[in-house]
Design a protein around this motif. Sequence first.
Motif, PDB file in Angstrom:
ATOM      1  N   TYR A 165      68.208  -9.168   4.974  1.00  0.00           N
ATOM      2  CA  TYR A 165      69.480  -9.761   5.095  1.00  0.00           C
ATOM      3  C   TYR A 165      69.602 -10.981   4.310  1.00  0.00           C
ATOM      4  CZ  TYR A 165      70.594  -6.425   8.676  1.00  0.00           C
ATOM      5  OH  TYR A 165      70.581  -5.140   9.405  1.00  0.00           O
ATOM      6  N   GLN A 166      70.639 -11.070   3.492  1.00  0.00           N
ATOM      7  CA  GLN A 166      70.914 -12.426   2.860  1.00  0.00           C
ATOM      8  C   GLN A 166      71.478 -13.381   3.811  1.00  0.00           C
ATOM      9  OE1 GLN A 166      73.571 -11.346  -0.205  1.00  0.00           O
ATOM     10  NE2 GLN A 166      71.909 -10.860  -1.634  1.00  0.00           N
ATOM     11  N   VAL A 167      71.213 -14.744   3.729  1.00  0.00           N
ATOM     12  CA  VAL A 167      71.884 -15.717   4.410  1.00  0.00           C
ATOM     13  C   VAL A 167      72.734 -16.483   3.308  1.00  0.00           C
ATOM     14  CG1 VAL A 167      71.448 -17.954   5.798  1.00  0.00           C
ATOM     15  CG2 VAL A 167      70.173 -16.031   6.084  1.00  0.00           C
ATOM     16  N   LEU A 168      73.952 -16.467   3.885  1.00  0.00           N
ATOM     17  CA  LEU A 168      74.950 -17.103   2.628  1.00  0.00           C
ATOM     18  C   LEU A 168      75.622 -18.121   3.257  1.00  0.00           C
ATOM     19  CD1 LEU A 168      76.551 -13.799   2.001  1.00  0.00           C
ATOM     20  CD2 LEU A 168      75.090 -14.856   0.424  1.00  0.00           C
ATOM     21  N   MET A 169      75.969 -19.226   2.262  1.00  0.00           N
ATOM     22  CA  MET A 169      76.720 -20.350   3.109  1.00  0.00           C
ATOM     23  C   MET A 169      77.930 -20.086   2.160  1.00  0.00           C
ATOM     24  SD  MET A 169      74.914 -23.908   3.404  1.00  0.00           S
ATOM     25  CE  MET A 169      73.210 -23.646   3.281  1.00  0.00           C
ATOM     26  N   LEU A 170      79.152 -20.621   2.996  1.00  0.00           N
ATOM     27  CA  LEU A 170      80.293 -20.396   2.340  1.00  0.00           C
ATOM     28  C   LEU A 170      81.060 -21.837   2.042  1.00  0.00           C
ATOM     29  CD1 LEU A 170      81.856 -17.429   4.989  1.00  0.00           C
ATOM     30  CD2 LEU A 170      80.658 -17.264   2.711  1.00  0.00           C
ATOM     31  N   ASN A 171      81.964 -21.664   1.000  1.00  0.00           N
ATOM     32  CA  ASN A 171      82.497 -23.034   0.375  1.00  0.00           C
ATOM     33  C   ASN A 171      83.508 -23.339   1.427  1.00  0.00           C
ATOM     34  OD1 ASN A 171      82.736 -25.253  -1.208  1.00  0.00           O
ATOM     35  ND2 ASN A 171      84.460 -24.263  -2.235  1.00  0.00           N
ATOM     36  N   PHE A 221      65.677 -12.655   4.392  1.00  0.00           N
ATOM     37  CA  PHE A 221      64.895 -12.646   5.335  1.00  0.00           C
ATOM     38  C   PHE A 221      65.256 -11.360   6.257  1.00  0.00           C
ATOM     39  CE2 PHE A 221      66.517 -16.950   4.537  1.00  0.00           C
ATOM     40  CZ  PHE A 221      65.304 -17.421   4.301  1.00  0.00           C
ATOM     41  N   SER A 222      64.029 -11.199   7.188  1.00  0.00           N
ATOM     42  CA  SER A 222      64.349  -9.920   7.878  1.00  0.00           C
ATOM     43  C   SER A 222      65.677 -10.355   9.086  1.00  0.00           C
ATOM     44  CB  SER A 222      63.010  -9.757   8.917  1.00  0.00           C
ATOM     45  OG  SER A 222      62.933 -10.853   9.582  1.00  0.00           O
ATOM     46  N   ASP A 232      66.057 -10.649  12.386  1.00  0.00           N
ATOM     47  CA  ASP A 232      65.722 -11.742  13.361  1.00  0.00           C
ATOM     48  C   ASP A 232      65.771 -13.066  12.631  1.00  0.00           C
ATOM     49  OD1 ASP A 232      65.858  -9.886  15.365  1.00  0.00           O
ATOM     50  OD2 ASP A 232      63.690  -9.483  15.403  1.00  0.00           O
ATOM     51  N   VAL A 233      64.868 -13.109  11.497  1.00  0.00           N
ATOM     52  CA  VAL A 233      64.883 -14.472  11.090  1.00  0.00           C
ATOM     53  C   VAL A 233      66.259 -14.977  10.455  1.00  0.00           C
ATOM     54  CG1 VAL A 233      63.654 -15.635   8.904  1.00  0.00           C
ATOM     55  CG2 VAL A 233      62.255 -14.041  10.416  1.00  0.00           C
ATOM     56  N   ALA A 234      66.797 -13.996   9.708  1.00  0.00           N
ATOM     57  CA  ALA A 234      68.182 -14.414   9.072  1.00  0.00           C
ATOM     58  C   ALA A 234      69.167 -14.934  10.245  1.00  0.00           C
ATOM     59  CB  ALA A 234      68.887 -13.254   8.234  1.00  0.00           C
ATOM     60  N   ALA A 235      69.142 -14.091  11.208  1.00  0.00           N
ATOM     61  CA  ALA A 235      70.054 -14.485  12.498  1.00  0.00           C
ATOM     62  C   ALA A 235      69.527 -15.956  12.931  1.00  0.00           C
ATOM     63  CB  ALA A 235      70.081 -13.755  13.547  1.00  0.00           C
ATOM     64  N   THR A 236      68.355 -16.178  13.154  1.00  0.00           N
ATOM     65  CA  THR A 236      67.998 -17.499  13.592  1.00  0.00           C
ATOM     66  C   THR A 236      68.214 -18.815  12.554  1.00  0.00           C
ATOM     67  OG1 THR A 236      66.164 -16.359  14.623  1.00  0.00           O
ATOM     68  CG2 THR A 236      66.014 -18.775  14.174  1.00  0.00           C
ATOM     69  N   LYS A 237      68.105 -18.308  11.285  1.00  0.00           N
ATOM     70  CA  LYS A 237      68.806 -19.239  10.072  1.00  0.00           C
ATOM     71  C   LYS A 237      70.143 -19.660  10.299  1.00  0.00           C
ATOM     72  CE  LYS A 237      64.613 -19.495   7.474  1.00  0.00           C
ATOM     73  NZ  LYS A 237      63.918 -20.771   7.341  1.00  0.00           N
ATOM     74  N   VAL A 238      70.917 -18.549  10.293  1.00  0.00           N
ATOM     75  CA  VAL A 238      72.249 -18.870  10.486  1.00  0.00           C
ATOM     76  C   VAL A 238      72.724 -19.694  11.652  1.00  0.00           C
ATOM     77  CG1 VAL A 238      74.518 -17.535  10.908  1.00  0.00           C
ATOM     78  CG2 VAL A 238      73.076 -16.731   9.217  1.00  0.00           C
ATOM     79  N   VAL A 258      76.586 -17.288   7.171  1.00  0.00           N
ATOM     80  CA  VAL A 258      76.746 -15.872   7.560  1.00  0.00           C
ATOM     81  C   VAL A 258      75.563 -15.161   6.696  1.00  0.00           C
ATOM     82  CG1 VAL A 258      79.321 -15.690   7.701  1.00  0.00           C
ATOM     83  CG2 VAL A 258      78.295 -15.170   5.654  1.00  0.00           C
ATOM     84  N   MET A 259      75.660 -13.952   7.402  1.00  0.00           N
ATOM     85  CA  MET A 259      74.402 -13.165   7.009  1.00  0.00           C
ATOM     86  C   MET A 259      74.881 -11.785   6.546  1.00  0.00           C
ATOM     87  SD  MET A 259      72.040 -12.129  10.205  1.00  0.00           S
ATOM     88  CE  MET A 259      71.581 -10.654  10.557  1.00  0.00           C
ATOM     89  N   GLU A 260      74.506 -11.018   5.543  1.00  0.00           N
ATOM     90  CA  GLU A 260      74.902  -9.542   5.441  1.00  0.00           C
ATOM     91  C   GLU A 260      73.642  -8.989   4.980  1.00  0.00           C
ATOM     92  OE1 GLU A 260      76.643 -10.104   0.826  1.00  0.00           O
ATOM     93  OE2 GLU A 260      78.086 -10.535   2.413  1.00  0.00           O
ATOM     94  N   PRO A 261      73.703  -7.216   5.009  1.00  0.00           N
ATOM     95  CA  PRO A 261      72.609  -6.734   4.364  1.00  0.00           C
ATOM     96  C   PRO A 261      72.407  -7.032   2.924  1.00  0.00           C
ATOM     97  CG  PRO A 261      74.058  -5.242   5.665  1.00  0.00           C
ATOM     98  CD  PRO A 261      74.760  -6.726   5.400  1.00  0.00           C
ATOM     99  N   SER A 262      71.253  -7.018   2.492  1.00  0.00           N
ATOM    100  CA  SER A 262      70.825  -7.239   1.129  1.00  0.00           C
ATOM    101  C   SER A 262      70.733  -5.905   0.416  1.00  0.00           C
ATOM    102  CB  SER A 262      69.377  -7.836   1.266  1.00  0.00           C
ATOM    103  OG  SER A 262      69.045  -8.238  -0.032  1.00  0.00           O
TER     104      SER A 262
END
Length: 119
Positions: free
Chosen positions: A41-47, A89-90, A92-98, A115-119
């Motif tokens: 999953y990608q962890v994305l920041m939004l403007n 990240f995997s 669980d890791v992506a959700a934790t980072k978000v 946010v996170m979305e499938p890579s």
Amino acid sequence: MFLPPSLHAQPPGPTPPTPDDGAGSVVAERQAQRTEPPRLYQVLMLNDDFTPMEFVVMVLQEYFRHDLDSATLIMLKIHHEGRGVCGVFSKDVAATKVELVLDAARRAGHPLQCVMEPS
């Protein structure tokens, strides 16, 4: 009294195996099971128009371990394109980072969205 062998009573129970030529037999071969790698999953920041650029760079350095140059490049991508990938990240890791990013932004009083979305 003597009986020929073919007339003897068969004892109850399983019959002894008879020689077979293999016809009708099934041989099960063990196949190696391959597990799928975990989905990434990608962890994305939004403007947004309110979160300071310095805060975004600090978050990228602290929570995603980017150096100053790469954090600055990602921050500029977020600023110009509306969103940017912080890491992959995997699940669980992506959700934790978000959650870590959202908590840090909330504590600092910024409306930064992550946010996170499938890579």
